[in-house]
Design a protein around this motif. Sequence first.
Motif, PDB file in Angstrom:
ATOM      1  N   ASN A  56       0.766  -1.180  -0.123  1.00 22.82           N
ATOM      2  CA  ASN A  56      -0.150   0.050  -0.061  1.00 22.82           C
ATOM      3  C   ASN A  56       0.862   1.337  -0.027  1.00 22.82           C
ATOM      4  OD1 ASN A  56      -2.543  -1.115  -0.106  1.00 22.82           O
ATOM      5  ND2 ASN A  56      -2.901  -1.009   1.964  1.00 22.82           N
ATOM      6  N   THR A  57       2.178   1.211   0.686  1.00 25.27           N
ATOM      7  CA  THR A  57       3.013   2.460   0.580  1.00 25.27           C
ATOM      8  C   THR A  57       3.457   2.552  -0.889  1.00 25.27           C
ATOM      9  OG1 THR A  57       3.475   1.890   3.036  1.00 25.27           O
ATOM     10  CG2 THR A  57       4.740   3.305   1.797  1.00 25.27           C
ATOM     11  N   PRO A  60      -0.552   2.479  -4.343  1.00 27.50           N
ATOM     12  CA  PRO A  60      -1.712   2.596  -3.765  1.00 27.50           C
ATOM     13  C   PRO A  60      -2.750   1.314  -3.799  1.00 27.50           C
ATOM     14  CG  PRO A  60      -0.628   4.554  -4.248  1.00 27.50           C
ATOM     15  CD  PRO A  60       0.142   3.490  -4.882  1.00 27.50           C
ATOM     16  N   GLN A  99      -8.833   3.837  -3.462  1.00 25.47           N
ATOM     17  CA  GLN A  99      -7.476   4.139  -3.012  1.00 25.47           C
ATOM     18  C   GLN A  99      -6.537   4.264  -4.367  1.00 25.47           C
ATOM     19  OE1 GLN A  99      -5.956   1.155  -0.459  1.00 25.47           O
ATOM     20  NE2 GLN A  99      -7.366   1.631   1.212  1.00 25.47           N
ATOM     21  N   ALA A 103      -5.579   8.133  -5.832  1.00 26.28           N
ATOM     22  CA  ALA A 103      -4.019   8.086  -5.635  1.00 26.28           C
ATOM     23  C   ALA A 103      -3.345   9.250  -6.342  1.00 26.28           C
ATOM     24  CB  ALA A 103      -3.490   6.795  -6.097  1.00 26.28           C
ATOM     25  N   MET A 106      -3.257  12.456  -4.348  1.00 22.00           N
ATOM     26  CA  MET A 106      -2.675  12.143  -3.034  1.00 22.00           C
ATOM     27  C   MET A 106      -3.352  11.496  -1.982  1.00 22.00           C
ATOM     28  SD  MET A 106       0.617  12.348  -3.580  1.00 22.00           S
ATOM     29  CE  MET A 106       1.347  12.384  -2.008  1.00 22.00           C
ATOM     30  N   TRP A 109      -3.335   7.724  -1.931  1.00 20.43           N
ATOM     31  CA  TRP A 109      -2.040   7.097  -1.398  1.00 20.43           C
ATOM     32  C   TRP A 109      -2.107   7.186  -0.091  1.00 20.43           C
ATOM     33  CZ3 TRP A 109       3.256   9.770  -1.875  1.00 20.43           C
ATOM     34  CH2 TRP A 109       4.357   8.859  -1.677  1.00 20.43           C
ATOM     35  N   SER A 112      -4.409   4.747   1.444  1.00 16.96           N
ATOM     36  CA  SER A 112      -4.008   3.436   1.435  1.00 16.96           C
ATOM     37  C   SER A 112      -2.827   3.010   2.463  1.00 16.96           C
ATOM     38  CB  SER A 112      -3.196   3.457  -0.063  1.00 16.96           C
ATOM     39  OG  SER A 112      -2.681   2.036  -0.201  1.00 16.96           O
ATOM     40  N   ILE A 113      -1.978   4.047   2.775  1.00 12.80           N
ATOM     41  CA  ILE A 113      -1.196   4.090   3.879  1.00 12.80           C
ATOM     42  C   ILE A 113      -1.707   3.707   5.265  1.00 12.80           C
ATOM     43  CG2 ILE A 113       0.751   5.136   5.217  1.00 12.80           C
ATOM     44  CD1 ILE A 113       1.458   6.483   2.372  1.00 12.80           C
TER      45      ILE A 113
END
Length: 137
Positions: A56-57, A60, A99, A103, A106, A109, A112-113
């Motif tokens: 995920n990092t 995403p 996600q 992304a 942003m 993203w 997602s994190i």
Amino acid sequence: MADKEGTGCQMSTKAVVGAPAAGGGVVVEVREKKGTLRAAIPTMPFPLAVICLFLNTFIPGLGTFLSAFAVLCGARSELVAQRGVCCVFLLNVAAALIQILTAVVMVGWIMSIFWGMDMVILASEYGCRDQALAQDV
């Protein structure tokens, strides 16, 4: 909260709601209310949760998409009892698509994190509960 003999897990103390506390105050129980998508995050084994966070990092939604298939393989979720495995699977796929699609700006993203961090937190809490149950036996 005390650490039980080097296990690394913190065991929470239990208190009765509304009962007087040691300092003369009243103990109040606080519970986090999760949204539908957030409650659908599966509780996976810790190594798989870390892999999902890593994915995920850097890509995403990929870890969230992988976690959706973990639900089909038996990973637990708060919503499985209420909505069924297929619904929880589809909710996780929807979260992954959100996600991926957001992304670009942003938002996806960052979401997602945070999703990956929630997976790791759930996995570590689940592991601590398993260790505590094994020690009690």
